[in-house]
Design a protein around this motif. Structure first.
Motif, mmCIF file in Angstrom:
data_model
loop_
_atom_site.group_PDB
_atom_site.id
_atom_site.type_symbol
_atom_site.label_atom_id
_atom_site.label_comp_id
_atom_site.label_asym_id
_atom_site.label_seq_id
_atom_site.Cartn_x
_atom_site.Cartn_y
_atom_site.Cartn_z
ATOM 1 N N HIS A 38 22.475 -15.573 -24.909
ATOM 2 C CA HIS A 38 21.095 -15.382 -25.345
ATOM 3 C C HIS A 38 21.094 -14.690 -26.709
ATOM 4 N N LEU A 39 20.646 -15.395 -27.738
ATOM 5 C CA LEU A 39 20.691 -14.845 -29.087
ATOM 6 C C LEU A 39 19.858 -13.582 -29.237
ATOM 7 N N TYR A 40 18.759 -13.492 -28.492
ATOM 8 C CA TYR A 40 17.893 -12.325 -28.632
ATOM 9 C C TYR A 40 18.511 -11.059 -28.039
ATOM 10 N N ASP A 41 19.661 -11.183 -27.370
ATOM 11 C CA ASP A 41 20.393 -10.012 -26.889
ATOM 12 C C ASP A 41 21.348 -9.465 -27.950
ATOM 13 N N LEU A 42 21.542 -10.213 -29.029
ATOM 14 C CA LEU A 42 22.574 -9.882 -30.010
ATOM 15 C C LEU A 42 21.996 -9.228 -31.253
ATOM 16 N N ASN A 43 22.858 -8.490 -31.931
ATOM 17 C CA ASN A 43 22.486 -7.824 -33.182
ATOM 18 C C ASN A 43 23.199 -8.523 -34.339
ATOM 19 N N TYR A 44 22.459 -9.221 -35.166
ATOM 20 C CA TYR A 44 23.051 -9.940 -36.290
ATOM 21 C C TYR A 44 21.989 -10.283 -37.319
ATOM 22 N N LYS A 45 22.448 -10.677 -38.496
ATOM 23 C CA LYS A 45 21.569 -11.133 -39.559
ATOM 24 C C LYS A 45 21.940 -12.560 -39.940
ATOM 25 N N CYS A 64 33.122 -17.256 -41.370
ATOM 26 C CA CYS A 64 32.131 -16.258 -41.763
ATOM 27 C C CYS A 64 32.780 -14.872 -41.660
ATOM 28 N N PRO A 65 32.740 -14.066 -42.743
ATOM 29 C CA PRO A 65 33.424 -12.774 -42.730
ATOM 30 C C PRO A 65 32.635 -11.637 -42.094
ATOM 31 N N ILE A 66 31.360 -11.857 -41.792
ATOM 32 C CA ILE A 66 30.506 -10.777 -41.319
ATOM 33 C C ILE A 66 30.917 -10.370 -39.900
ATOM 34 N N GLN A 67 31.189 -9.104 -39.727
ATOM 35 C CA GLN A 67 31.633 -8.595 -38.430
ATOM 36 C C GLN A 67 30.459 -7.966 -37.674
ATOM 37 N N ASP A 68 29.631 -8.830 -37.121
ATOM 38 C CA ASP A 68 28.550 -8.383 -36.242
ATOM 39 C C ASP A 68 28.688 -9.116 -34.917
ATOM 40 N N ASP A 69 27.640 -9.159 -34.136
ATOM 41 C CA ASP A 69 27.749 -9.759 -32.800
ATOM 42 C C ASP A 69 28.055 -11.252 -32.814
ATOM 43 N N LEU A 70 27.784 -11.927 -33.926
ATOM 44 C CA LEU A 70 28.086 -13.362 -33.984
ATOM 45 C C LEU A 70 29.578 -13.639 -34.134
ATOM 46 N N ALA A 71 30.342 -12.668 -34.576
ATOM 47 C CA ALA A 71 31.782 -12.897 -34.733
ATOM 48 C C ALA A 71 32.418 -13.303 -33.408
ATOM 49 N N GLU A 72 32.046 -12.636 -32.337
ATOM 50 C CA GLU A 72 32.577 -12.968 -31.020
ATOM 51 C C GLU A 72 32.041 -14.306 -30.535
ATOM 52 N N THR A 95 13.283 -21.094 -33.693
ATOM 53 C CA THR A 95 12.997 -19.667 -33.814
ATOM 54 C C THR A 95 13.793 -19.042 -34.957
ATOM 55 N N GLY A 96 13.334 -17.906 -35.428
ATOM 56 C CA GLY A 96 14.051 -17.214 -36.497
ATOM 57 C C GLY A 96 15.469 -16.854 -36.109
ATOM 58 N N GLN A 97 15.669 -16.450 -34.854
ATOM 59 C CA GLN A 97 17.004 -16.108 -34.385
ATOM 60 C C GLN A 97 17.928 -17.319 -34.427
ATOM 61 N N MET A 98 17.421 -18.476 -34.010
ATOM 62 C CA MET A 98 18.240 -19.678 -34.035
ATOM 63 C C MET A 98 18.500 -20.142 -35.460
ATOM 64 N N ALA A 99 17.507 -20.031 -36.338
ATOM 65 C CA ALA A 99 17.690 -20.435 -37.733
ATOM 66 C C ALA A 99 18.784 -19.606 -38.392
ATOM 67 N N ALA A 100 18.761 -18.290 -38.163
ATOM 68 C CA ALA A 100 19.789 -17.423 -38.725
ATOM 69 C C ALA A 100 21.158 -17.765 -38.148
ATOM 70 N N PHE A 101 21.196 -18.055 -36.858
ATOM 71 C CA PHE A 101 22.447 -18.453 -36.206
ATOM 72 C C PHE A 101 22.988 -19.740 -36.812
ATOM 73 N N LEU A 102 22.131 -20.730 -36.999
ATOM 74 C CA LEU A 102 22.556 -22.014 -37.554
ATOM 75 C C LEU A 102 23.111 -21.858 -38.964
ATOM 76 N N ASP A 103 22.452 -21.048 -39.790
ATOM 77 C CA ASP A 103 22.932 -20.831 -41.152
ATOM 78 C C ASP A 103 24.361 -20.300 -41.138
ATOM 79 N N ARG A 104 24.605 -19.331 -40.286
ATOM 80 C CA ARG A 104 25.935 -18.735 -40.203
ATOM 81 C C ARG A 104 26.940 -19.678 -39.554
ATOM 82 N N LEU A 105 26.524 -20.365 -38.501
ATOM 83 C CA LEU A 105 27.421 -21.250 -37.760
ATOM 84 C C LEU A 105 27.890 -22.422 -38.604
#
Length: 218
Positions: A38-45, A64-72, A95-105
């Motif tokens: 669940h993306l809304y449980d995670l802390n990331y930008k 992606c070099p950013i070491q936040d919750d998306l790294a795992e 959703t904004g959370q999914m859009a941010a996830f897609l950009d990074r992914l």
């Protein structure tokens, strides 16, 4: 076989999550190991445009070099044999959370060139499940189908394959009498949820089965 699903909705038990769970049930019925994030449980930008994933010879090239919750999460994506994303449509897009996830992914894996070569280590089946309050006609009238088409294009570039499942005219509120929503017929919504949404759930289940049994990407 590992099948990973990612929920881009803040709700964990409503339309999007229900369809994602049905997909995972389909995969599990064929012996797959499954997980729902669940993306809304995670802390990331979102992407910070550092371009570290594109620097030739850099330690983060293709990653992606950013070491936040998306790294795992990205580690789990690379371990997965199939990936299913899900999001409601908010104001014409995910959703904004999914859009941010897609950009990074996606950006980390797709080469910044005309070839669009992917750095993802293998080809896998991927799916994108969308739930929305609007009808299919409204989706096309307002041009909301274009972001969906582009998401599918990006997923194919990164992972090799993608299919979309769209669930239209969903039941948005548990009690329509408590909200201003005169644009929609609450009784018609309830009828559709009882008659059509179960069909969408079956389509999601079938997607999960298909992703495990189709070996074309594995």
């Amino acid at each position: 076989m590992k099948v990973l699903a990612v929920n881009g909705s803040p709700r964990k038990t409503w339309n999007t999550a229900t369809l994602l769970n049905n997909t995972l049930e389909g995969a599990a019925s064929q012996g797959a190991t499954t997980e729902l994030i669940h993306l809304y449980d995670l802390n990331y930008k979102g992407c910070i445009s550092c371009f570290a994933c594109k620097i030739i010879g850099g330690k983060s090239y293709g990653k992606c070099p950013i070491q936040d919750d998306l790294a795992e999460v990205f580690k789990k994506v690379e371990e997965a044999d199939a990936l299913i994303l899900g999001s409601p449509i908010y104001w014409g897009r995910v959703t904004g959370q999914m859009a941010a996830f897609l950009d990074r992914l996606l950006f980390q894996y797709v080469e910044y060139s005309d070839s669009h070569r992917s750095y993802f280590p293998k080809k896998i089946n991927t799916g994108f499940i969308y739930t929305m309050n609007v009808t299919e006609e409204m989706l096309k009238t307002y041009g909301m189908d274009k972001p969906i088409e582009f998401n599918e294009f990006g997923m194919r570039m990164a992972f090799g394959a993608c299919e979309s499942l769209l669930s239209f005219d969903t039941y948005q509120f548990k009690d329509y009498s408590k909200v201003v929503s005169t644009l929609f017929d609450a009784e018609a919504k309830a009828k559709r949820r009882a008659e059509v949404f179960p069909l969408d759930c079956q389509k999601a289940f079938d997607m999960g089965v298909r992703f495990v049994t189709d070996k074309s990407c594995n």
